[in-house]
Design an enzyme around this catalytic site. Structure first.
Site, PDB file in Angstrom:
ATOM      1  N   ASP A  44       0.845  -1.203   0.000  1.00 57.78           N
ATOM      2  CA  ASP A  44       0.000   0.000   0.000  1.00 57.78           C
ATOM      3  C   ASP A  44       0.880   1.253   0.000  1.00 57.78           C
ATOM      4  OD1 ASP A  44       0.882  -0.122   2.615  1.00 57.78           O
ATOM      5  OD2 ASP A  44      -1.102   0.055   3.538  1.00 57.78           O
ATOM      6  N   SER A  45       2.213   1.047  -0.008  1.00 57.29           N
ATOM      7  CA  SER A  45       3.135   2.157  -0.265  1.00 57.29           C
ATOM      8  C   SER A  45       2.843   2.772  -1.626  1.00 57.29           C
ATOM      9  CB  SER A  45       4.593   1.677  -0.204  1.00 57.29           C
ATOM     10  OG  SER A  45       4.782   0.532  -1.012  1.00 57.29           O
ATOM     11  N   ASP A  83      -1.073  -6.183  -0.377  1.00 55.68           N
ATOM     12  CA  ASP A  83      -1.348  -5.538   0.909  1.00 55.68           C
ATOM     13  C   ASP A  83      -2.839  -5.318   1.086  1.00 55.68           C
ATOM     14  OD1 ASP A  83       0.409  -4.907   2.932  1.00 55.68           O
ATOM     15  OD2 ASP A  83       1.255  -3.176   1.893  1.00 55.68           O
ATOM     16  N   LYS A 113      -1.084  -9.471   2.749  1.00 56.86           N
ATOM     17  CA  LYS A 113      -0.337  -9.009   3.930  1.00 56.86           C
ATOM     18  C   LYS A 113      -1.214  -8.037   4.702  1.00 56.86           C
ATOM     19  CE  LYS A 113       3.249  -5.903   3.727  1.00 56.86           C
ATOM     20  NZ  LYS A 113       2.710  -4.799   4.556  1.00 56.86           N
ATOM     21  N   GLU A 115      -1.263  -5.583   8.556  1.00 54.09           N
ATOM     22  CA  GLU A 115      -0.455  -5.034   9.633  1.00 54.09           C
ATOM     23  C   GLU A 115      -1.073  -5.361  10.999  1.00 54.09           C
ATOM     24  OE1 GLU A 115       0.100  -0.836   8.932  1.00 54.09           O
ATOM     25  OE2 GLU A 115       0.945  -1.168   6.941  1.00 54.09           O
ATOM     26  N   GLU A 182       9.307  -4.141  10.260  1.00 51.48           N
ATOM     27  CA  GLU A 182       9.747  -2.840   9.728  1.00 51.48           C
ATOM     28  C   GLU A 182      10.276  -1.959  10.860  1.00 51.48           C
ATOM     29  OE1 GLU A 182       6.901  -0.987   7.128  1.00 51.48           O
ATOM     30  OE2 GLU A 182       8.027   0.889   7.043  1.00 51.48           O
TER      31      GLU A 182
HETATM   32  O1  KIV Z   1       3.547  -1.083   1.619  1.00 56.77           O
HETATM   33  C1  KIV Z   1       4.705  -1.514   1.574  1.00 56.77           C
HETATM   34  O2  KIV Z   1       5.465  -1.306   0.623  1.00 56.77           O
HETATM   35  C2  KIV Z   1       5.171  -2.285   2.713  1.00 56.77           C
HETATM   36  C3  KIV Z   1       6.635  -2.544   2.812  1.00 56.77           C
HETATM   37  C4  KIV Z   1       7.318  -1.317   3.272  1.00 56.77           C
HETATM   38  C5  KIV Z   1       6.939  -3.704   3.663  1.00 56.77           C
HETATM   39  O3  KIV Z   1       4.410  -2.648   3.549  1.00 56.77           O
END
Ligand code: KIV
Length: 275
Positions: A44-45, A83, A113, A115, A182
């Protein structure tokens, strides 16, 4: 050969390092895949590096599905992990399973993924029960940025360190196949790695993790709004792109582009007959 969650499990057993990079589009995913990277994270970056938001909180399920589908079309061998965006799993276990399912059915990811540590375990369990592999993410979890009050290293004091170790054990117990850590002190990340049976993937967590992940735009030098300490630039693609754009602009103005070899021909007779 296609990387799967089994590849991850085997790598941990054999002590082989795992590589992961983020991607948000077809072309980049294809290049990462061809380079032999084990996994592609559609992070989600994308909120920061692709959509230009200040944080990841505004990223939607539709954004994630759209970009995940592009990445999976480009990734033949890499395991694609999508994500789960902010508020796609926080409100209820039901939301978590339905939205994880959408990333698999519509985005064609092979894993998701999310969090969180102990508090996320009921969601991890439910998603795994729906036959969807889950990668957990602890330490600095950017979706909690408003609680942390900024991008800060996590787990530095004794209580905080114990909480992270407990979180790692809990997400493993809940069924996560891997764990992203992280911004965690290197020695703590190593202790966690040696404690859990699932592979740990570090970002700002030192070399003692079972694998590493970076945001591709950071490691290529394409994103400079902010650069965390843990980023190493493996290329200066941003500068190369700027040079290419300036060169293109100059060549257009000076008449060097397009050259005859870039154009299509037509018989002079035809042109002459035109009125
Ligand atoms: O969103 C993302 O790119 C991430 C990484 C920084 C692990 O969660």
């Amino acid at each position: 050969m296609k990387n799967t969650v089994v590849t991850f499990r085997e790598a941990k057993k054999k002590g082989e390092k795992l590589s992961m990079l983020t991607a948000y589009d077809y072309s980049t995913a294809k290049l990462i895949d061809e380079a032999g990277i084990n996994a592609i994270l559609v992070g989600d970056s994308l909120g920061n590096v692709i959509l230009g938001y200040e944080d990841t909180l505004s990223v939607t399920m539709e954004d994630m599905i759209h970009h995940t589908a592009a990445v999976t079309r480009g990734a033949k061998n890499a395991l694609v992990i999508a994500d789960m965006p902010f508020m796609s799993y926080q409100a209820s276990v039901y939301d978590a399973v339905v939205n994880a399912g959408r990333l698999i059915k519509e985005g064609h990811a092979q894993a998701v993924k999310l969090e969180g540590g102990v508090e996320a375990c009921d969601r991890i369990k439910a998603i795994v029960q729906a036959s969807i592999p889950v990668c957990a993410h602890i330490g600095l979890t950017p979706q909690s940025i408003n609680v942390f009050g900024g991008h800060k290293v996590q787990g530095k004091g004794e209580e905080a360190a114990q909480k992270l170790l407990d979180a790692a054990r809990a997400v493993e117990e809940a069924g996560a196949f891997a764990l992203v850590m992280e911004c965690v002190p290197a020695k703590l990340a190593e202790k966690i790695t040696n404690t859990v049976g699932i592979p740990t993937i570090g970002i700002g967590a030192g070399a003692g993790c079972d694998g590493q992940v970076l945001v591709t735009n950071d490691m290529l030098g394409m994103f400079s709004d902010f650069t965390p300490k843990f980023v190493r630039r493996f290329a200066e693609i941003g500068e190369a792109m700027k040079d290419a754009f300036a060169n293109y602009d100059r060549e257009i103005r000076e008449g060097g582009f397009p050259a005859p070899e870039h154009t299509y021909g037509i018989d002079d007779d035809i042109i002459e007959k035109l009125y």
